[in-house]
Scaffold this motif. Structure first.
Motif, mmCIF file in Angstrom:
data_model
loop_
_atom_site.group_PDB
_atom_site.id
_atom_site.type_symbol
_atom_site.label_atom_id
_atom_site.label_comp_id
_atom_site.label_asym_id
_atom_site.label_seq_id
_atom_site.Cartn_x
_atom_site.Cartn_y
_atom_site.Cartn_z
ATOM 1 N N ASP A 45 31.764 42.487 22.194
ATOM 2 C CA ASP A 45 32.153 43.710 23.295
ATOM 3 C C ASP A 45 31.227 42.516 24.561
ATOM 4 N N ASP A 46 29.489 42.458 24.525
ATOM 5 C CA ASP A 46 29.308 42.045 25.509
ATOM 6 C C ASP A 46 30.167 41.306 26.456
ATOM 7 N N GLU A 47 30.828 40.955 25.249
ATOM 8 C CA GLU A 47 31.391 39.606 26.493
ATOM 9 C C GLU A 47 32.572 39.980 27.789
ATOM 10 N N ASP A 81 38.608 32.140 30.350
ATOM 11 C CA ASP A 81 39.851 32.937 29.302
ATOM 12 C C ASP A 81 39.588 33.834 28.486
ATOM 13 N N VAL A 82 40.549 34.848 29.263
ATOM 14 C CA VAL A 82 40.366 36.415 29.014
ATOM 15 C C VAL A 82 40.126 36.076 27.274
ATOM 16 N N ASN A 124 42.411 42.266 33.099
ATOM 17 C CA ASN A 124 41.628 42.827 32.498
ATOM 18 C C ASN A 124 40.722 42.652 31.116
ATOM 19 N N GLY A 125 41.827 42.130 30.068
ATOM 20 C CA GLY A 125 41.442 42.141 28.355
ATOM 21 C C GLY A 125 41.745 43.504 27.830
ATOM 22 N N ARG A 143 34.400 42.680 32.406
ATOM 23 C CA ARG A 143 35.507 43.737 33.484
ATOM 24 C C ARG A 143 34.097 44.497 34.360
ATOM 25 N N LYS A 144 33.040 44.063 34.709
ATOM 26 C CA LYS A 144 32.340 44.858 35.475
ATOM 27 C C LYS A 144 32.740 43.911 36.620
ATOM 28 N N ARG A 145 33.579 42.689 36.390
ATOM 29 C CA ARG A 145 33.870 41.765 37.918
ATOM 30 C C ARG A 145 35.281 42.615 38.180
ATOM 31 N N ILE A 146 36.307 43.184 37.464
ATOM 32 C CA ILE A 146 37.029 43.995 37.637
ATOM 33 C C ILE A 146 37.117 44.989 37.718
ATOM 34 N N GLY A 147 37.908 45.643 38.755
ATOM 35 C CA GLY A 147 37.569 47.282 39.271
ATOM 36 C C GLY A 147 38.873 47.264 38.963
#
Length: 282
Positions: free
Chosen positions: A94-96, A87-88, A71-72, A101-105
């Motif tokens: 920061d916006d990227e 490609d993490v 999750n970076g 992280r919106k996609r990863i819980g």
């Protein structure tokens, strides 16, 4: 726990959770060091959509670090991490990173709930601030998720008023409130007493049965065997062995895997014996 096995088997028969499903997460030759200490030494891992993949191994073997690379939260020194084609390692702004992280819980060992907010408020704050949901929409979803984790009556309770197992279930519901494609579980039962572990595992098992893509770092071997499509055993910063749960747990090919599983089974037997003795009236 058998219900989880049957539920997962039924899902596998009707769902594209096998090898033909597209990859959602790929790690290729991932290396990470802190100073002179190598934490990851060439990790290769693929997680396909709708799969549950468990990562097991001794403490300090790099399990949690793998999740943080996905999750970076941590950038590897070498290698490639991709989530849904992204490609993490290439994400610099920061916006990227926020978009990823919106996609990863992510559900941590410690619950990390806001202590000054109720359970309901813990679930609504991110959807409102990050996803732009209205209060009414966020609260409607939050109530549904609290019911899903069997805490419908705790919406107004604050974290300090909840048991550890209840707090962890709120944390799971909070992760789900962001509608993730993928959810990472990092030793989520480690801080719980034995009586509440089952509450949390049942919730995770239901999510897996529904086809949510999950990567779990866990020390609960029976649970990992029951719910996983694939299991990876890590030691010394490498994946020593990976395979189907029945192969890993009942016919491990590597001596390191066999020794680890033998030791965890011995500890489990001692724990069960201690619990039985503790329950005998004096």
């Amino acid at each position: 726990m058998m219900s989880l096995v049957h539920g997962r088997a039924a899902l596998s028969a009707t769902h594209s959770s096998g090898h033909d499903a597209p990859a959602l997460v790929t790690l290729r030759d991932v290396h990470l060091s802190y100073g002179d200490a190598a934490v990851l030494r060439g990790i290769d891992l693929t997680v396909r959509r709708n799969q549950a993949v468990s990562i097991i191994g001794p403490s300090g073997s790099g399990k949690s670090t793998i999740l943080r690379c996905i999750n970076g939260l941590i950038a590897p020194k070498r290698g490639e991490v991709r989530v849904g084609g992204v490609d993490v390692g290439a994400l610099k702004r920061d916006d990227e990173k926020i978009a990823l992280r919106k996609r990863i819980g992510f559900v941590f060992q410690q619950y990390n709930l806001f202590p000054h907010l109720s359970a309901l408020q813990n679930l609504t704050i991110a959807p409102m601030r990050v996803l732009g949901a209205s209060r009414a929409e966020a609260e409607h979803t939050a109530h549904a998720l609290l019911a899903k984790v069997q805490l419908a009556d705790k919406a107004g309770a604050y974290p300090g008023e909840l048991s550890g197992g209840q707090q962890q279930r709120v944390a799971i519901a909070r992760a789900l409130a962001m509608q993730p494609e993928l959810i990472l579980f990092d030793e989520v039962t480690s801080a719980l007493d034995p009586q509440t572990v089952g509450e949390v595992l049942n919730v995770i098992g239901e999510l897996v049965d529904e086809g949510l893509t999950c990567v779990l770092v866990t020390h609960e071997m029976r649970f990992a065997e029951d719910i996983s499509d694939r299991v990876a055993y890590t030691e010394g910063g490498v994946i020593v062995e990976e395979g189907a749960p029945e192969q890993i747990f009942h016919a491990p090919r590597d001596e390191h895997t066999r020794r680890f599983l033998d030791s965890t089974q011995s500890r489990a037997r001692r724990t069960r014996s201690s619990l039985k003795l503790a329950s005998i009236p004096s």
